[in-house]
Design a protein around this motif. Structure first.
Motif, mmCIF file in Angstrom:
data_model
loop_
_atom_site.group_PDB
_atom_site.id
_atom_site.type_symbol
_atom_site.label_atom_id
_atom_site.label_comp_id
_atom_site.label_asym_id
_atom_site.label_seq_id
_atom_site.Cartn_x
_atom_site.Cartn_y
_atom_site.Cartn_z
ATOM 1 N N ILE A 153 0.841 -1.192 0.000
ATOM 2 C CA ILE A 153 0.000 0.000 0.000
ATOM 3 C C ILE A 153 0.877 1.242 0.000
ATOM 4 C CG2 ILE A 153 -0.148 0.052 2.550
ATOM 5 C CD1 ILE A 153 -3.014 1.145 2.218
ATOM 6 N N VAL A 154 0.378 2.283 -0.648
ATOM 7 C CA VAL A 154 0.973 3.616 -0.598
ATOM 8 C C VAL A 154 -0.044 4.526 0.067
ATOM 9 C CG1 VAL A 154 1.789 5.585 -1.956
ATOM 10 C CG2 VAL A 154 2.360 3.247 -2.671
ATOM 11 N N VAL A 155 0.383 5.288 1.084
ATOM 12 C CA VAL A 155 -0.528 6.167 1.826
ATOM 13 C C VAL A 155 -0.026 7.600 1.766
ATOM 14 C CG1 VAL A 155 -1.654 6.654 4.030
ATOM 15 C CG2 VAL A 155 -1.088 4.290 3.416
ATOM 16 N N GLY A 156 -0.890 8.504 1.364
ATOM 17 C CA GLY A 156 -0.605 9.931 1.404
ATOM 18 C C GLY A 156 -1.506 10.609 2.410
ATOM 19 N N PRO A 348 3.138 9.856 -13.515
ATOM 20 C CA PRO A 348 3.798 8.560 -13.696
ATOM 21 C C PRO A 348 3.468 7.557 -12.602
ATOM 22 C CG PRO A 348 5.341 10.332 -14.127
ATOM 23 C CD PRO A 348 4.118 10.960 -13.537
ATOM 24 N N GLU A 349 3.311 8.024 -11.362
ATOM 25 C CA GLU A 349 2.974 7.111 -10.269
ATOM 26 C C GLU A 349 1.540 6.625 -10.390
ATOM 27 O OE1 GLU A 349 3.619 4.936 -6.644
ATOM 28 O OE2 GLU A 349 4.811 5.636 -8.347
ATOM 29 N N ARG A 350 0.635 7.505 -10.805
ATOM 30 C CA ARG A 350 -0.746 7.071 -11.031
ATOM 31 C C ARG A 350 -0.797 5.992 -12.116
ATOM 32 N NH1 ARG A 350 -3.700 12.195 -12.682
ATOM 33 N NH2 ARG A 350 -1.759 13.342 -12.417
ATOM 34 N N ARG A 351 -0.078 6.236 -13.193
ATOM 35 C CA ARG A 351 -0.058 5.247 -14.281
ATOM 36 C C ARG A 351 0.537 3.925 -13.817
ATOM 37 N NH1 ARG A 351 1.975 9.205 -19.238
ATOM 38 N NH2 ARG A 351 -0.107 9.967 -19.846
ATOM 39 N N ARG A 352 1.590 4.005 -13.002
ATOM 40 C CA ARG A 352 2.221 2.770 -12.509
ATOM 41 C C ARG A 352 1.244 1.955 -11.677
ATOM 42 N NH1 ARG A 352 3.967 0.336 -8.299
ATOM 43 N NH2 ARG A 352 3.364 2.033 -6.904
ATOM 44 N N ILE A 353 0.530 2.604 -10.770
ATOM 45 C CA ILE A 353 -0.412 1.875 -9.915
ATOM 46 C C ILE A 353 -1.520 1.254 -10.752
ATOM 47 C CG2 ILE A 353 -2.114 2.122 -8.068
ATOM 48 C CD1 ILE A 353 -0.289 4.272 -6.847
ATOM 49 N N ILE A 354 -2.034 2.001 -11.719
ATOM 50 C CA ILE A 354 -3.112 1.482 -12.568
ATOM 51 C C ILE A 354 -2.619 0.321 -13.424
ATOM 52 C CG2 ILE A 354 -4.641 2.014 -14.503
ATOM 53 C CD1 ILE A 354 -4.873 4.881 -13.314
ATOM 54 N N ASP A 355 -1.486 0.515 -14.086
ATOM 55 C CA ASP A 355 -1.012 -0.473 -15.061
ATOM 56 C C ASP A 355 -0.368 -1.699 -14.416
ATOM 57 O OD1 ASP A 355 -1.866 1.221 -17.045
ATOM 58 O OD2 ASP A 355 0.120 2.070 -17.437
ATOM 59 N N GLU A 356 0.280 -1.519 -13.267
ATOM 60 C CA GLU A 356 1.024 -2.614 -12.666
ATOM 61 C C GLU A 356 0.310 -3.282 -11.494
ATOM 62 O OE1 GLU A 356 4.998 -1.409 -11.654
ATOM 63 O OE2 GLU A 356 5.325 -0.420 -13.597
ATOM 64 N N VAL A 357 -0.679 -2.618 -10.928
ATOM 65 C CA VAL A 357 -1.353 -3.170 -9.750
ATOM 66 C C VAL A 357 -2.843 -3.390 -10.000
ATOM 67 C CG1 VAL A 357 -1.841 -2.862 -7.292
ATOM 68 C CG2 VAL A 357 0.338 -2.036 -8.237
ATOM 69 N N ILE A 358 -3.548 -2.347 -10.403
ATOM 70 C CA ILE A 358 -5.007 -2.442 -10.485
ATOM 71 C C ILE A 358 -5.468 -3.257 -11.690
ATOM 72 C CG2 ILE A 358 -7.134 -1.117 -10.761
ATOM 73 C CD1 ILE A 358 -5.737 1.107 -9.139
ATOM 74 N N ARG A 359 -5.009 -2.922 -12.880
ATOM 75 C CA ARG A 359 -5.444 -3.666 -14.071
ATOM 76 C C ARG A 359 -5.099 -5.152 -13.949
ATOM 77 N NH1 ARG A 359 -9.225 -0.354 -16.383
ATOM 78 N NH2 ARG A 359 -8.334 1.511 -17.337
#
Length: 369
Positions: A153-156, A348-359
């Motif tokens: 998890i990443v938390v902001g 880039p971080e949003r894309r990474r989470i979507i492409d590498e984790v969520i999808r």
């Protein structure tokens, strides 16, 4: 035991069983209050350590029930009263660190891969901490929770100014000062009635000058005019709750100018169904406006608001929506992607989470069903 099973008795009795695919689904939450998500046993232990004697009970199960029942009043003002107890035990560096670390752990255990968790630093000064010390303690707690969760998890953090006080500019300045150490953005919260967001315009102007993200609670206890002020006067990038935007949607589905503007400009709505039922913003899950908003093309995100106070988790919110509207994995993937697209993260971080984790997570989930 799954985290989403470990709920107060009243919440467990009211909530449906959570399907295994729902538990496994990757999730993102943008609207979760730190002081509304403590473990009951942690509240009791921290109260003993700091000498706080105001708790209604020292039995963890009974305390969880009390929080949920106290919030089920249909009034936002009564709902907000429950936070006096949680804030009372969050007045030391050690307490803030523990609560933040456990928050990250609990969210990760529920399948959340990205979270923005908000809190009001000004509410944690009674023990002698400075605003900077509060933020540092919470940020360090989130990093520890991420470590305990094995990096799943990443938390902001979102720093919240309170609508009824005069420290919003100070908290906005604090947000800018700490954004390199885990603070993702700013928020305004508290009783909506009689406390319009434009009262805090200097804070929003400061954030804009420093290119800093912010969201605003609006359209929960007050109608579409609250959303209009948050968006058009204050410049909100997202709206906390926002369900009263339906006041600007006709019965035949025609969108008014405000609703069309919010939809067309992809201003995300941080929708919190269970909380909305508690505060009277919606009557029940089956008639909650989230489905109307989704079908109308709004950028809808699904959120917890306050996990302790609402007796909920992201898995529970998913399950309630699945039961009410027949949603399957494809819809929850849509909600989750929308949340990350609206996250206060670099592209880039949003894309990474979507492409590498969520999808990939949803692809595996669909393939196994």
């Amino acid at each position: 035991m799954h985290l989403s099973d470990n709920l107060p008795a009243s919440a467990a009795a009211a909530a449906p069983a959570v399907a295994e695919w729902v538990r496994r689904a990757p999730k993102a939450v943008l609207h979760d209050h730190l002081d509304g998500g403590l473990r009951p046993e942690t509240i009791i232990e921290l109260a003993r350590e700091c000498g706080y004697t105001g708790l209604p009970t020292e039995d963890p199960a009974a305390l969880g029930v009390w929080f949920r029942d106290a919030a089920d009043s249909g009034s936002l003002e009564r709902y907000l009263e429950t936070f006096a107890h949680t804030c009372a035990v969050m007045q030391s560096r050690e307490a803030l660190f523990r609560v933040a670390a456990e928050c990250a752990e609990d969210l990760a255990a529920d399948g959340v891969v990205y979270a923005e968790v908000r809190y009001a630093p000004e509410q944690h000064l009674a023990g002698g901490l400075t605003l900077d010390e509060v933020v540092t303690a919470v940020n360090e707690g989130f990093r520890e929770g991420e470590r305990r969760a094995g990096g799943r998890i990443v938390v902001g953090a979102l720093l919240t100014g309170m609508r009824h006080t005069d420290r919003s500019l100070e908290i906005a300045e604090l947000t800018v000062a700490h954004r390199a150490s885990g603070v993702a953005g700013f928020d305004i919260a508290g009783g909506e009635i009689g406390n319009p967001p434009a009262r805090h315009l200097p804070a929003f102007q400061h954030l804009k000058r420093h290119n800093c993200h912010f969201t605003i609670h609006a359209g929960e206890a007050v109608g579409a005019e609250s959303v209009h002020e948050a968006v058009q006067v204050c410049g909100a990038e997202r709206i906390g709750h926002g369900v009263r935007i339906t006041d600007d949607i006709a019965e035949d589905g025609t969108l008014g100018h405000l609703a069309a503007y919010v939809r067309d400009n992809r201003i995300a709505l941080e929708v919190c169904p269970t909380s909305n039922l508690q505060t009277g913003a919606a009557k029940d899950y089956a008639s909650h406006p989230i489905d109307l908003l989704r079908r109308a093309g709004f950028r809808v995100t699904l959120n917890t608001d306050n996990r302790l106070v609402s007796g909920t988790t992201m898995s529970r919110e998913f399950q309630h929506m699945a039961d009410a509207f027949g949603y399957g994995p494809e819809v929850f993937e849509e909600f989750t992607v929308a949340a990350v697209e609206a996250a206060f993260l670099p592209l880039p971080e949003r894309r990474r989470i979507i492409d590498e984790v969520i999808r990939p997570g949803y692809a595996a989930l669909t393939a196994s069903r």
